[in-house]
Design an enzyme around this catalytic site. Structure first.
Site, PDB file in Angstrom:
ATOM      1  N   HIS A 158       0.819  -1.227   0.000  1.00 57.23           N
ATOM      2  CA  HIS A 158       0.000   0.000   0.000  1.00 57.23           C
ATOM      3  C   HIS A 158       0.844   1.264   0.000  1.00 57.23           C
ATOM      4  O   HIS A 158       0.313   2.354  -0.159  1.00 57.23           O
ATOM      5  CB  HIS A 158      -0.921   0.001   1.226  1.00 57.23           C
ATOM      6  CG  HIS A 158      -2.019  -1.019   1.138  1.00 57.23           C
ATOM      7  ND1 HIS A 158      -3.315  -0.700   0.805  1.00 57.23           N
ATOM      8  CD2 HIS A 158      -2.004  -2.371   1.310  1.00 57.23           C
ATOM      9  CE1 HIS A 158      -4.053  -1.804   0.778  1.00 57.23           C
ATOM     10  NE2 HIS A 158      -3.280  -2.827   1.100  1.00 57.23           N
ATOM     11  N   ASP A 366       3.290   9.575  -0.693  1.00 58.46           N
ATOM     12  CA  ASP A 366       2.123   8.820  -0.227  1.00 58.46           C
ATOM     13  C   ASP A 366       1.844   7.701  -1.228  1.00 58.46           C
ATOM     14  O   ASP A 366       1.875   7.953  -2.440  1.00 58.46           O
ATOM     15  CB  ASP A 366       0.899   9.761  -0.155  1.00 58.46           C
ATOM     16  CG  ASP A 366      -0.071   9.383   0.957  1.00 58.46           C
ATOM     17  OD1 ASP A 366      -0.083   8.200   1.344  1.00 58.46           O
ATOM     18  OD2 ASP A 366      -0.807  10.263   1.419  1.00 58.46           O
TER      19      ASP A 366
HETATM   20  O1  LIG Z   1      -2.448   0.798  10.807  1.00 60.58           O
HETATM   21  P1  LIG Z   1      -1.785   2.120  11.078  1.00 60.58           P
HETATM   22  O2  LIG Z   1      -0.338   1.973  11.476  1.00 60.58           O
HETATM   23  O3  LIG Z   1      -2.584   2.971  12.024  1.00 60.58           O
HETATM   24  O4  LIG Z   1      -1.776   2.951   9.688  1.00 60.58           O
HETATM   25  C1  LIG Z   1      -2.929   3.156   8.878  1.00 60.58           C
HETATM   26  C2  LIG Z   1      -2.680   2.664   7.449  1.00 60.58           C
HETATM   27  O5  LIG Z   1      -1.700   3.509   6.872  1.00 60.58           O
HETATM   28  C3  LIG Z   1      -1.137   3.135   5.608  1.00 60.58           C
HETATM   29  O6  LIG Z   1      -2.050   3.410   4.546  1.00 60.58           O
HETATM   30  C4  LIG Z   1      -1.686   3.199   3.184  1.00 60.58           C
HETATM   31  O7  LIG Z   1      -2.745   2.587   2.492  1.00 60.58           O
HETATM   32  C5  LIG Z   1      -3.715   3.440   1.880  1.00 60.58           C
HETATM   33  C6  LIG Z   1      -4.728   2.552   1.147  1.00 60.58           C
HETATM   34  O8  LIG Z   1      -4.089   1.778   0.162  1.00 60.58           O
HETATM   35  C7  LIG Z   1      -3.008   4.407   0.924  1.00 60.58           C
HETATM   36  O9  LIG Z   1      -3.955   5.271   0.283  1.00 60.58           O
HETATM   37  C8  LIG Z   1      -1.990   5.233   1.705  1.00 60.58           C
HETATM   38  O10 LIG Z   1      -1.260   6.059   0.795  1.00 60.58           O
HETATM   39  C9  LIG Z   1      -1.020   4.350   2.469  1.00 60.58           C
HETATM   40  O11 LIG Z   1      -0.243   5.162   3.335  1.00 60.58           O
HETATM   41  C10 LIG Z   1      -0.679   1.688   5.679  1.00 60.58           C
HETATM   42  O12 LIG Z   1      -0.101   1.293   4.442  1.00 60.58           O
HETATM   43  C11 LIG Z   1      -1.765   0.743   6.120  1.00 60.58           C
HETATM   44  O13 LIG Z   1      -1.260  -0.586   6.232  1.00 60.58           O
HETATM   45  C12 LIG Z   1      -2.225   1.208   7.494  1.00 60.58           C
HETATM   46  O14 LIG Z   1      -3.293   0.393   7.926  1.00 60.58           O
HETATM   47  O1  LIG Z   2     -10.624  11.260  11.100  1.00 63.22           O
HETATM   48  C1  LIG Z   2     -10.440  10.494  10.156  1.00 63.22           C
HETATM   49  C2  LIG Z   2      -9.337  10.626   9.285  1.00 63.22           C
HETATM   50  C3  LIG Z   2      -9.215   9.739   8.221  1.00 63.22           C
HETATM   51  N1  LIG Z   2     -10.132   8.761   8.039  1.00 63.22           N
HETATM   52  C4  LIG Z   2     -10.026   7.854   6.874  1.00 63.22           C
HETATM   53  O2  LIG Z   2      -8.735   7.278   6.809  1.00 63.22           O
HETATM   54  C5  LIG Z   2      -8.403   7.006   5.451  1.00 63.22           C
HETATM   55  C6  LIG Z   2      -7.020   7.566   5.178  1.00 63.22           C
HETATM   56  O3  LIG Z   2      -6.535   6.970   4.024  1.00 63.22           O
HETATM   57  P1  LIG Z   2      -5.380   7.606   3.145  1.00 63.22           P
HETATM   58  O4  LIG Z   2      -5.157   6.706   2.010  1.00 63.22           O
HETATM   59  O5  LIG Z   2      -5.701   9.028   2.781  1.00 63.22           O
HETATM   60  O6  LIG Z   2      -4.093   7.670   4.111  1.00 63.22           O
HETATM   61  P2  LIG Z   2      -3.454   6.624   5.160  1.00 63.22           P
HETATM   62  O7  LIG Z   2      -3.870   7.110   6.515  1.00 63.22           O
HETATM   63  O8  LIG Z   2      -3.994   5.272   4.830  1.00 63.22           O
HETATM   64  O9  LIG Z   2      -1.978   6.772   4.970  1.00 63.22           O
HETATM   65  C7  LIG Z   2      -9.483   7.670   4.573  1.00 63.22           C
HETATM   66  O10 LIG Z   2     -10.377   6.679   4.115  1.00 63.22           O
HETATM   67  C8  LIG Z   2     -10.174   8.608   5.558  1.00 63.22           C
HETATM   68  O11 LIG Z   2     -11.538   8.832   5.295  1.00 63.22           O
HETATM   69  C9  LIG Z   2     -11.212   8.606   8.886  1.00 63.22           C
HETATM   70  O12 LIG Z   2     -12.051   7.728   8.707  1.00 63.22           O
HETATM   71  N2  LIG Z   2     -11.339   9.487   9.937  1.00 63.22           N
END
Ligand SMILES: O=P(O)(O)OC[C@H]1O[C@H](O[C@H]2O[C@H](CO)[C@@H](O)[C@H](O)[C@H]2O)[C@H](O)[C@@H](O)[C@@H]1O
Ligand SMILES: O=c1ccn([C@@H]2O[C@H](COP(=O)(O)OP(=O)(O)O)[C@@H](O)[C@H]2O)c(=O)[nH]1
Length: 476
Positions: A158, A366
């Site tokens: 991701h 990102d």
């Molecule tokens: O599980 P956390 O450590 O709290 O982090 C939350 C997620 O963050 C990352 O998100 C990525 O996936 C998104 C969907 O594909 C993408 O849009 C974003 O750019 C990425 O940063 C992480 O890769 C996830 O595994 C986490 O669950």
């Molecule tokens: O207060 C919040 C902030 C973020 N999100 C969700 O978290 C996801 C963030 O995904 P993104 O790919 O932008 O970044 P990531 O946190 O996975 O790196 C999106 O679906 C947002 O709608 C949410 O549900 N509540």
């Protein structure tokens, strides 16, 4: 139809439809895939246990079976806070300055991946498809092969894959990639990250890579391909029409009292470029005194990975920066930055997005960025807001009708804010329509169907013999 076994660091227990706004779009999409394929979602419960027992908590909710294990404090520290979020995350987001190398992290990462393999292997039946997610579990495929699992196994990353010159700074980089070459399919968010990966495989490992992304390794064929993730368009827009979203929209609109509003929604993570964003907004206020008092920036930034020092530091830095900008520009009836350190349900976010004239989505790096896509999906097509998007988000490769910016340049972002605030309705509508078409056409349902179909069509010819992920001299 083959069953699907999804493996990810965290598992999101499916909730009833009415509570869908509380789940991520990815969780909703994977739950739908699991329902269709009668599968199991396996991962860490997010809970801590004093000593690891391997106890599997199996639950069935909304027709989806989840199986979770608890981890002990040392596991969480070395695997999640350590190797995943102090080594791989910063390195893969090009932040070599924040990347920490510590052998105990490697050991914890390997140990937890082995615990995942031990726990999930007995759940896998001969015809199942196995789909592993993200940087927490890169060597899991090879560990499953060691346990005799010959099923088709796919991995989706991701986050970005870094350029070779950065990646080689990781001790044991070759063992890590060799361990990944036991998957049948490796998916990336964009062609850019895919190219970085195949460049490494060709140049550093000397392996042949065909034009279609097939890598030859030890008599096996591994397919590497880009599958850009999307949002669940139907589910998200349904939530955006809910009473909760409307109420959130009205509440926010009335609080800004006719001012223009910019919104940012990001986990509190250094990769999201929040400091640079605040600086750019501060610059806009200074450079545009005629417009400044009519504009508000709402930044929602729920805390993330709070036990990692670099995350504590960014939180501290942002509090200071927001305080400094507000102190310099605010007056008794107006504060330019509303900085909120809490999370909201996605249905509420949908209302906030619709109330905002501009979204500032300016990560320094990102994997994709789903917030950019959600913002577009939430707009009123008759009077849509403008998406200002970093050229360094994976989403920028698809959302080319956004106002694309270099987030490192405060001048460029400040100019983009001014231009977007002045953008004629005609241009806003044209850009929005083009963005919406792309978001609808490439949504999360297409993403997971494309990944699963590709995985299904690909088989390993021979059960592979996997080497341990770390070199013997590193572990002994
Ligand atoms: O599980 P956390 O450590 O709290 O982090 C939350 C997620 O963050 C990352 O998100 C990525 O996936 C998104 C969907 O594909 C993408 O849009 C974003 O750019 C990425 O940063 C992480 O890769 C996830 O595994 C986490 O669950
Ligand atoms: O207060 C919040 C902030 C973020 N999100 C969700 O978290 C996801 C963030 O995904 P993104 O790919 O932008 O970044 P990531 O946190 O996975 O790196 C999106 O679906 C947002 O709608 C949410 O549900 N509540």
């Amino acid at each position: 139809m083959s069953r699907l076994i999804v493996v990810s660091n965290r598992v999101s227990v499916p909730k009833a439809m009415g509570a869908a706004g509380a789940q991520g779009g990815l969780a909703v999409a994977l739950s739908a895939a699991l329902r269709e394929h009668r599968g199991i979602w396996f991962g860490w419960s997010g809970k801590e246990t004093e000593t690891f027992t391997g106890h599997l908590d199996m639950q069935r909710n909304c027709d989806v079976t989840t199986a979770t294990i608890d981890l002990e404090p040392q596991d969480i520290d070395e695997y999640y806070n350590g190797y995943a979020n102090r080594t791989l995350w910063p390195l893969f987001h090009y932040r070599i300055d924040l990347t920490e190398y510590d052998r105990s992290f490697d050991e914890g990462y390997e140990r937890v991946n082995a615990r995942f393999a031990d726990s999930v292997a007995p759940l896998i039946e001969p015809e199942d498809l196995v789909w592993v997610h993200d940087y927490h579990l890169l060597p899991l495929g090879s560990m499953l092969r060691e346990k005799g699992v010959t099923n088709r196994i796919g991995m989706f990353l991701h986050i970005p894959w870094p350029p070779t010159r950065l990646f080689v700074s990781l001790p044991n980089h070759e063992q890590l990639v060799a361990s990944m070459l036991h998957y049948d399919l490796i998916g990336f968010q964009t062609e850019e990250w895919l190219d970085s990966f195949t460049h490494y495989v060709k140049k550093e490992m000397g392996l042949p890579v065909a034009d279609d992304g097939t890598i030859e390794y030890q008599g096996r064929q591994i397919l590497a391909r880009a599958f850009p993730i999307g949002i669940d368009y139907e589910e998200f827009t349904e939530g955006a029409r809910s009473a909760e979203a409307r109420e959130a929209h009205d509440r926010l609109k009335s609080s800004v009292r006719g001012r223009k509003m910019l919104i940012g929604v990001d986990r509190l993570d250094y990769s999201k470029g929040l400091g640079e964003r605040f600086d750019s907004f501060g610059r806009f206020l200074t450079d545009n005194p005629d417009m400044a008092k009519d504009v508000v920036l709402l930044q929602i930034a729920p805390p993330s990975r709070e036990n990692v020092a670099s995350y504590q530091q960014i939180r501290h830095d942002l509090e200071r920066k927001a305080g400094h900008i507000n102190g310099a520009h605010a007056d008794v009836a107006w504060v330019p930055i509303r900085y909120v350190n809490r999370g909201y349900r996605r249905t509420e976010l949908a209302g906030f997005y619709r109330a905002a004239d501009i979204a500032l989505v300016t990560p320094l790096r990102d994997g994709m960025n789903l917030v950019a896509k959600e913002y577009v999906a939430a707009q009123d097509p008759e009077d849509p807001g403008v998406l200002i998007l970093s050229q360094f988000a994976g989403a920028a490769l698809q959302l080319t009708d956004a106002v694309l910016v270099n987030p490192h340049s405060t001048e460029e972002v400040s100019d983009a804010i001014e231009r977007s605030l002045r953008m004629p309705l005609e241009e806003r509508r044209r850009r929005h329509q083009a963005l919406l078409n792309s978001i609808r056409e490439e949504d999360v349902v297409d993403w997971r169907e494309a990944f699963v179909a590709t995985l299904q069509g690909k088989r390993t010819t021979e059960p592979s013999h996997a080497e341990p992920f770390l070199a013997a001299d590193e572990t002994s």
